[in-house]
Design an enzyme around this catalytic site. Structure first.
Site, short mmCIF file in Angstrom:
data_model
loop_
_atom_site.label_atom_id
_atom_site.label_comp_id
_atom_site.label_asym_id
_atom_site.label_seq_id
_atom_site.Cartn_x
_atom_site.Cartn_y
_atom_site.Cartn_z
N TYR A 235 41.18 48.71 52.09
CA TYR A 235 40.65 48.55 50.74
C TYR A 235 40.52 47.09 50.38
O TYR A 235 41.12 46.21 51.00
CB TYR A 235 41.50 49.30 49.70
N CYS A 236 39.70 46.83 49.36
CA CYS A 236 39.50 45.49 48.84
C CYS A 236 39.35 45.58 47.33
O CYS A 236 39.87 46.51 46.72
CB CYS A 236 38.28 44.82 49.50
N ARG A 237 38.60 44.69 46.73
CA ARG A 237 38.43 44.70 45.29
C ARG A 237 37.47 45.82 44.85
O ARG A 237 37.78 46.59 43.96
CB ARG A 237 37.90 43.35 44.81
#
Length: 110
Positions: A67-69
């Protein structure tokens, strides 16, 4: 599709459920400052700026979820992993923004 393989995307609820069941190894590819401000508990930090798929530890049968932003960097990291031959991998659609919008728990390291 990437290299003829479908890119698996999970919702924040699916990731949360998998974490509770111990079925997911969660990897955060945001940068260190972003992770320190807010992260999903029990995630492993491997910033995309220095990301090497071979640094992901053995998941012991768990699904690796990146995951990221917002989901853009995690999709890039996912493609790198697929290119490196890593299977049993997915990314969380919408990133931590979607996670937060669903009012799922976030940890601050500050």
């Amino acid at each position: 599709m990437f290299f003829g393989k479908p890119i698996r995307t999970l919702s924040p609820f699916e990731v949360n459920d998998g974490l509770k069941k111990g079925e997911i190894l969660l990897v955060d590819v945001r940068e260190r400052a972003e992770n320190a401000a807010a992260c999903i508990d029990c995630s492993l930090l491997l910033p995309l700026s220095e990301f090497n798929p071979n640094q992901i530890p053995s998941a012991d049968g768990k699904l690796i979820v990146i995951y990221c932003r917002s989901g853009v960097r995690s999709a890039d990291a996912l493609k790198r992993c697929v290119n490196a031959g890593i299977e049993n991998i997915a990314h969380m659609g919408g990133g931590i923004i979607a996670w937060s919008a669903q009012q799922l728990p976030i940890v601050s390291k500050k």
